[in-house]
Design a protein around this motif. Sequence first.
Motif, mmCIF file in Angstrom:
data_model
loop_
_atom_site.group_PDB
_atom_site.id
_atom_site.type_symbol
_atom_site.label_atom_id
_atom_site.label_comp_id
_atom_site.label_asym_id
_atom_site.label_seq_id
_atom_site.Cartn_x
_atom_site.Cartn_y
_atom_site.Cartn_z
ATOM 1 N N PHE A 1 39.317 45.087 36.105
ATOM 2 C CA PHE A 1 38.896 45.118 34.702
ATOM 3 C C PHE A 1 39.801 45.975 33.819
ATOM 4 C CE2 PHE A 1 35.038 44.127 37.111
ATOM 5 C CZ PHE A 1 34.691 42.927 36.494
ATOM 6 N N LYS A 2 40.994 46.281 34.314
ATOM 7 C CA LYS A 2 41.924 47.140 33.575
ATOM 8 C C LYS A 2 42.281 46.560 32.209
ATOM 9 C CE LYS A 2 45.914 47.684 35.560
ATOM 10 N NZ LYS A 2 47.049 48.154 36.367
ATOM 11 N N PHE A 3 42.365 45.242 32.130
ATOM 12 C CA PHE A 3 42.727 44.573 30.881
ATOM 13 C C PHE A 3 41.712 44.821 29.769
ATOM 14 C CE2 PHE A 3 39.976 41.646 33.052
ATOM 15 C CZ PHE A 3 39.221 41.049 32.043
ATOM 16 N N LEU A 4 40.482 45.200 30.113
ATOM 17 C CA LEU A 4 39.441 45.433 29.114
ATOM 18 C C LEU A 4 39.661 46.713 28.318
ATOM 19 C CD1 LEU A 4 36.217 44.344 31.025
ATOM 20 C CD2 LEU A 4 37.389 43.148 29.180
ATOM 21 N N ALA A 5 40.576 47.571 28.767
ATOM 22 C CA ALA A 5 40.833 48.818 28.048
ATOM 23 C C ALA A 5 41.315 48.537 26.629
ATOM 24 C CB ALA A 5 41.852 49.666 28.797
ATOM 25 N N TYR A 6 42.174 47.542 26.462
ATOM 26 C CA TYR A 6 42.750 47.259 25.143
ATOM 27 C C TYR A 6 41.697 46.816 24.127
ATOM 28 C CZ TYR A 6 47.172 47.834 27.551
ATOM 29 O OH TYR A 6 48.206 48.354 28.276
ATOM 30 N N PRO A 7 40.873 45.811 24.423
ATOM 31 C CA PRO A 7 39.854 45.447 23.433
ATOM 32 C C PRO A 7 38.821 46.555 23.224
ATOM 33 C CG PRO A 7 39.717 44.005 25.364
ATOM 34 C CD PRO A 7 40.911 44.861 25.538
ATOM 35 N N PHE A 8 38.502 47.311 24.281
ATOM 36 C CA PHE A 8 37.545 48.405 24.138
ATOM 37 C C PHE A 8 38.078 49.445 23.166
ATOM 38 C CE2 PHE A 8 35.993 52.626 25.366
ATOM 39 C CZ PHE A 8 34.633 52.439 25.170
ATOM 40 N N ASP B 1 38.242 53.763 47.115
ATOM 41 C CA ASP B 1 39.063 52.549 47.140
ATOM 42 C C ASP B 1 38.338 51.378 46.487
ATOM 43 O OD1 ASP B 1 41.085 53.952 48.404
ATOM 44 O OD2 ASP B 1 40.513 53.270 50.424
ATOM 45 N N GLN B 2 37.032 51.255 46.741
ATOM 46 C CA GLN B 2 36.244 50.190 46.120
ATOM 47 C C GLN B 2 36.209 50.362 44.599
ATOM 48 O OE1 GLN B 2 32.447 50.511 48.073
ATOM 49 N NE2 GLN B 2 33.021 49.119 49.748
ATOM 50 N N GLY B 3 36.023 51.589 44.165
ATOM 51 C CA GLY B 3 36.008 51.871 42.729
ATOM 52 C C GLY B 3 37.338 51.547 42.078
ATOM 53 N N MET B 4 38.431 51.894 42.747
ATOM 54 C CA MET B 4 39.761 51.612 42.194
ATOM 55 C C MET B 4 40.033 50.109 42.162
ATOM 56 S SD MET B 4 40.963 54.359 41.116
ATOM 57 C CE MET B 4 42.543 53.695 40.655
ATOM 58 N N GLU B 5 39.553 49.416 43.182
ATOM 59 C CA GLU B 5 39.726 47.959 43.214
ATOM 60 C C GLU B 5 38.984 47.314 42.046
ATOM 61 O OE1 GLU B 5 38.265 44.388 46.120
ATOM 62 O OE2 GLU B 5 39.115 46.169 47.098
ATOM 63 N N MET B 6 37.776 47.790 41.787
ATOM 64 C CA MET B 6 36.975 47.273 40.675
ATOM 65 C C MET B 6 37.648 47.624 39.345
ATOM 66 S SD MET B 6 34.297 45.502 39.973
ATOM 67 C CE MET B 6 33.277 45.561 41.409
ATOM 68 N N GLN B 7 38.147 48.848 39.245
ATOM 69 C CA GLN B 7 38.811 49.278 38.017
ATOM 70 C C GLN B 7 40.044 48.426 37.742
ATOM 71 O OE1 GLN B 7 39.675 53.490 37.799
ATOM 72 N NE2 GLN B 7 41.217 53.175 36.233
ATOM 73 N N ASN B 8 40.807 48.127 38.757
ATOM 74 C CA ASN B 8 42.012 47.310 38.577
ATOM 75 C C ASN B 8 41.679 45.888 38.118
ATOM 76 O OD1 ASN B 8 43.846 49.343 39.140
ATOM 77 N ND2 ASN B 8 43.826 48.931 41.338
#
Length: 174
Positions: free
Chosen positions: A140-147, A131-138
């Motif tokens: 920074f989800k917006f970073l997928a596009y520039p990456f 759950d902590q990992g998913m919270e962190m992923q959510n």
Amino acid sequence: MEEKKLKVGQYALKFGLIAGGISLLFSLMLFFQGMHYEQSTVATVVGIAIVFGVIAFGINQFKKDNEGFLKLGQALKLGTGIALVGAIIGLIYYALLSNDIIEPGFMEKATAIAKEKTFAENPQLTQEQWDQGMEMQNKFKFLAYPFILIFNIIIGLVAGLIFGLIMKKDKPGY
């Protein structure tokens, strides 16, 4: 000099659209076969090979149309431009897919598959850690596009460098 830049841009756009179109067809093939949830190495390699192949064809076509001459800088611009245009097309597809337009519930199903795989590979992992990992992923989800854009630009630069070094031919006196 200004005409060459315009010409490079035209070729980058044309072959970028071709790269994006072929990549889109490959992605749709995976989608219709239900393989779009798998993040396989083979699919990634095929995707990169598509971009490399189209960049090679684009640089070669530019050289042919430029009386057989090609500067390394032109090849780098072509490789980068082709990869960038192709990546933008891919990002549009990804945005449509991940925002439940193409397939409603895609992200939930992808998350469930990832969770099952992660717990199978890491039996010591707790639900709280997940759950902590998913919270962190959510967050920074917006970073997928520039990456994705940066990754594709780097692929384009590498391909442009490789094919530019192979096909380079300066005009006499330059």
